[in-house]
Scaffold this motif. Sequence first.
Motif, PDB file in Angstrom:
ATOM      1  N   VAL A  43       0.873  -1.173   0.000  1.00  0.00           N
ATOM      2  CA  VAL A  43       0.000   0.000   0.000  1.00  0.00           C
ATOM      3  C   VAL A  43       0.909   1.222   0.000  1.00  0.00           C
ATOM      4  O   VAL A  43       1.770   1.369   0.865  1.00  0.00           O
ATOM      5  N   GLU A  44       0.703   2.080  -0.991  1.00  0.00           N
ATOM      6  CA  GLU A  44       1.488   3.303  -1.114  1.00  0.00           C
ATOM      7  C   GLU A  44       0.617   4.500  -0.760  1.00  0.00           C
ATOM      8  O   GLU A  44      -0.524   4.607  -1.221  1.00  0.00           O
ATOM      9  N   ASP A  45       1.156   5.387   0.065  1.00  0.00           N
ATOM     10  CA  ASP A  45       0.505   6.663   0.341  1.00  0.00           C
ATOM     11  C   ASP A  45       1.115   7.659  -0.640  1.00  0.00           C
ATOM     12  O   ASP A  45       2.281   8.061  -0.489  1.00  0.00           O
ATOM     13  N   LYS A  46       0.369   8.038  -1.642  1.00  0.00           N
ATOM     14  CA  LYS A  46       0.887   8.915  -2.690  1.00  0.00           C
ATOM     15  C   LYS A  46       1.238  10.311  -2.166  1.00  0.00           C
ATOM     16  O   LYS A  46       2.082  10.990  -2.749  1.00  0.00           O
ATOM     17  N   ALA A  54       5.387   7.082   0.899  1.00  0.00           N
ATOM     18  CA  ALA A  54       5.691   5.923   1.737  1.00  0.00           C
ATOM     19  C   ALA A  54       4.929   4.697   1.257  1.00  0.00           C
ATOM     20  O   ALA A  54       3.742   4.771   0.944  1.00  0.00           O
ATOM     21  N   ALA A  55       5.622   3.571   1.190  1.00  0.00           N
ATOM     22  CA  ALA A  55       5.006   2.299   0.805  1.00  0.00           C
ATOM     23  C   ALA A  55       5.190   1.318   1.957  1.00  0.00           C
ATOM     24  O   ALA A  55       6.283   1.201   2.521  1.00  0.00           O
ATOM     25  N   THR A  56       4.107   0.634   2.306  1.00  0.00           N
ATOM     26  CA  THR A  56       4.138  -0.338   3.395  1.00  0.00           C
ATOM     27  C   THR A  56       3.661  -1.678   2.877  1.00  0.00           C
ATOM     28  O   THR A  56       2.662  -1.755   2.172  1.00  0.00           O
ATOM     29  N   GLU A  57       4.392  -2.713   3.241  1.00  0.00           N
ATOM     30  CA  GLU A  57       4.070  -4.074   2.811  1.00  0.00           C
ATOM     31  C   GLU A  57       3.332  -4.797   3.944  1.00  0.00           C
ATOM     32  O   GLU A  57       3.731  -4.724   5.100  1.00  0.00           O
ATOM     33  N   GLY A 108      -2.100   3.811  -3.477  1.00  0.00           N
ATOM     34  CA  GLY A 108      -1.819   2.803  -4.482  1.00  0.00           C
ATOM     35  C   GLY A 108      -1.850   1.440  -3.815  1.00  0.00           C
ATOM     36  O   GLY A 108      -1.616   1.321  -2.606  1.00  0.00           O
ATOM     37  N   LEU A 109      -2.126   0.398  -4.587  1.00  0.00           N
ATOM     38  CA  LEU A 109      -2.178  -0.963  -4.061  1.00  0.00           C
ATOM     39  C   LEU A 109      -1.635  -1.898  -5.117  1.00  0.00           C
ATOM     40  O   LEU A 109      -2.034  -1.832  -6.283  1.00  0.00           O
TER      41      LEU A 109
END
Length: 143
Positions: free
Chosen positions: A43-46, A50-53, A131-132
Amino acid sequence: MSAKPAGHPESALPADIPKIEGGGVIVVPASVKGKWGAVRLVVEDKSTGAATEYAVPLRSRFEVPNTSLTLEVGDFLPDFTIQESVFTSVSDRPDNPAVKVTVVEAGKPIFDAWLFSLYPSVHPFTHPRYGLSLKEGVPATWR
């Protein structure tokens, strides 16, 4: 609905196979069942980049922390293919990984499609802030 001809992929399916939009069905082959237990979704915070798995178990609901998103993760097909109106896997190897995902925001479904790790532009999740994507399948022995 009329009976399918002998040899048609849907002709021998149990009645409880879940239907999906477009009249298709999902068939998880015996060689795949039980082999995969989760998927890794990114999941990305546009707004921050930051992207978190997250490792999310199959056939579960996951509330994404610090967002208004809930992910409903369905079946994972490691070697996705469509045979007529049947969504299935041609092997148990991750040669074309895909997962069925529904994204719910504020109680309303906003996305219901397959995510593909090798082809993220096919059925992409589009959202103004998030984003996903599918990173990979996780073996059932992951816990």
